[in-house]
Enzyme design. Structure first.
Site, PDB file in Angstrom:
ATOM      1  CG  HIS A 100      -2.070  -1.018   0.797  1.00  0.00           C
ATOM      2  ND1 HIS A 100      -3.477  -0.630   0.580  1.00  0.00           N
ATOM      3  CD2 HIS A 100      -2.186  -2.203   1.022  1.00  0.00           C
ATOM      4  CE1 HIS A 100      -4.154  -1.486   0.475  1.00  0.00           C
ATOM      5  NE2 HIS A 100      -3.548  -2.680   0.394  1.00  0.00           N
ATOM      6  CB  SER A 104      -9.625   2.654   5.434  1.00  0.00           C
ATOM      7  OG  SER A 104     -10.215   1.500   5.135  1.00  0.00           O
ATOM      8  CE  LYS A 105      -2.888  -1.815   4.877  1.00  0.00           C
ATOM      9  NZ  LYS A 105      -2.114  -2.875   5.332  1.00  0.00           N
ATOM     10  NE  ARG A 106     -11.897  -2.290   6.309  1.00  0.00           N
ATOM     11  CZ  ARG A 106     -11.078  -2.639   7.011  1.00  0.00           C
ATOM     12  NH1 ARG A 106     -10.373  -3.673   6.862  1.00  0.00           N
ATOM     13  NH2 ARG A 106     -10.491  -1.847   8.121  1.00  0.00           N
ATOM     14  CE  LYS A 107     -13.383   4.956   4.925  1.00  0.00           C
ATOM     15  NZ  LYS A 107     -13.033   6.380   5.494  1.00  0.00           N
TER      16      LYS A 107
END
Ligand code: GLU
Length: 443
Positions: free
Chosen positions: A16, A227-230
């Site tokens: 990331h 956040s890695k999710r967004k």
């Protein structure tokens, strides 16, 4: 003393942007000072490991031009950590604990700082740190530029070596930092709370401990930690979205570091030359996608048309099938207008696909507009941009059309969209025949 830094990722998934930044800054610090940069894979938490990510980390770093002088994989060095833990036992700084691991959440107790086994002289099990009572541990943070200290009475007897023989981060990373003669550690801010444990481990293992610096968190524009999710914040995700490695790297350089002047565009080489730990910022930066877009636009415009054409070919196979001349002409039109390489897929789609026209988009006089345009285009002798511009403008005047309305009709009929590259330029690239075909079918 030779400067030696490391990037120590855990192979738990995609790289990331935060990870890339944790590689970039130590890399620059080492290279700025003629030192060594070490890539160390911290794969001792086998439960969290994602297969294949170890290899991918290296491939990703290379994509950004970040190369390493030495490479280590912690799971291949287990005997070193075992020896280190045994040394701590022997010297009274650690103890064995063979109790079943307790889970504070399920058992309903808050974290117990002193482990009941610490004075029981057990001879097998996990190895834990015997934190001394009533001492102060402190260090000077390289990034925050201040002394930070803890009372050891607030520090937990942390596990160093698990009963399965795998070390925890607290043991493995500190053992390696000493053994690999790391001089500067720049790591994520989330390691700050366990720093007192690390200071004790460094001290008991002995040797020259590195200087430590904790990097800021990258914040989400909507608040909280990124956040890695967004949305995609993985390096691979951003590249798939059409961002260029040079632009991503340049964006990250300035996400927590600022040069003395206001320079914004840096190649990796320029960044290394300019890098100074004093420029590392203390307040958390926000991941600002508009800024990333801006950088990407800058890097796109740095390409020659030929270079950009090749990048666009990779993005879109239909574009790649057009004639060389058309590809170059389209590239020239897009160059100042696209933000990401993938923009070609929408913005220039009408060049290689007949668009579907939604007639509801047309304004009132669209039929008159189309008839006039067909008439003009059929009768131009030399079909080039200048003639097209002039003849259309003349006809607009004669017919008393509103210029904006007329070109909107033309744009929709030819591209199916309201936002496109300049329409007359586009018509010349499409050619007279294809243009007339589209205009007639819209009538
Ligand atoms: N493996 C740790 C992580 O990925 C490394 C932290 C460090 O740089 O020491 O967070």
């Amino acid at each position: 003393m030779k400067v030696r830094t490391r990037f120590a990722p855990s192979p738990t998934g995609n790289l990331h942007i935060g990870g890339l930044r944790s590689a970039l800054y130590p890399y620059a610090l080492a290279k700025r000072n003629g030192g060594d940069f070490i890539l160390r894979i911290e794969d001792t938490d086998k439960k969290r490991e994602v297969l294949g990510s170890k290899e991918k980390i290296g491939e990703n770093l290379k994509l950004f031009g970040i190369s390493w002088d030495e490479y280590y994989v912690q799971s291949e060095r287990l005997d070193i950590y075992k020896k280190a833990a045994e040394k701590l036992i022997k010297e009274g700084h650690a103890f064995y604990c063979d109790c079943k691991a307790r889970n504070a959440k399920t058992e309903g107790f808050t974290k117990i700082l002193r482990d009941p086994c610490r004075d029981k002289n057990k001879t097998s099990g996990a190895i834990k740190l015997k934190v001394p009572e009533n001492e102060t541990v402190s260090y000077h943070d390289l990034v925050l530029d201040k002394n930070i200290s803890w009372d050891t009475n607030d520090v937990q007897d942390a596990t160093l070596l698990k009963s399965d023989g795998y070390p925890t981060y607290h043991l493995a990373a500190m053992t390696d930092d000493l053994e690999m003669k790391i001089t500067h550690v720049l790591r994520g801010h989330d390691w700050m709370p366990s720093t007192p444990i690390h200071l004790l481990v460094y001290k008991y293992l002995g040797g020259q401990m590195p200087e430590l610096g904790h990097l800021t968190d990258i914040l989400d524009p909507e608040g909280g930690k990124l956040s890695k999710r967004k949305g995609s914040t993985s390096v691979e995700g951003l590249i798939a979205e059409g961002y260029l490695p040079g632009a991503i790297l340049n964006f990250i350089m300035l996400l927590g570091w600022a040069p003395k002047d206001n320079k914004e565009l840096f190649t990796l080489e320029e960044f290394v030359k300019a890098f100074d730990v004093k420029g590392l910022q203390k307040s958390n930066p926000v991941f600002n996608r508009e800024k990333l877009d801006w950088f990407n636009g800058q890097y796109i415009r740095q390409f020659s048309d030929d270079e950009l054409k090749i990048k666009l070919q990779i993005q879109n196979s239909k574009f790649a099938e057009l004639s060389e001349d058309k590809q170059l002409a389209i590239t020239g039109l897009l160059k100042d207008r696209i933000v990401k390489l993938t923009d070609i897929n929408n913005f220039a789609k009408f060049f290689f696909e007949t668009p579907e026209i939604d007639k509801n988009l047309f304004g009132e006089s669209y039929k008159e507009h189309l008839k006039m345009a067909i008439n003009v285009i059929e009768n131009i002798k030399d079909f080039d941009l200048e003639n097209l511009n002039n003849k259309l403008m003349d006809a607009i005047k004669t017919n008393n059309f509103k210029t904006g309305d007329f070109f909107m009709t033309l744009r929709i009929a030819i591209t199916g969209q309201k936002f496109t590259p300049p329409i007359n330029d586009s018509i010349i690239i499409l050619g007279r025949e294809e243009t007339l075909k589209r205009l007639k079918s819209s009538l």
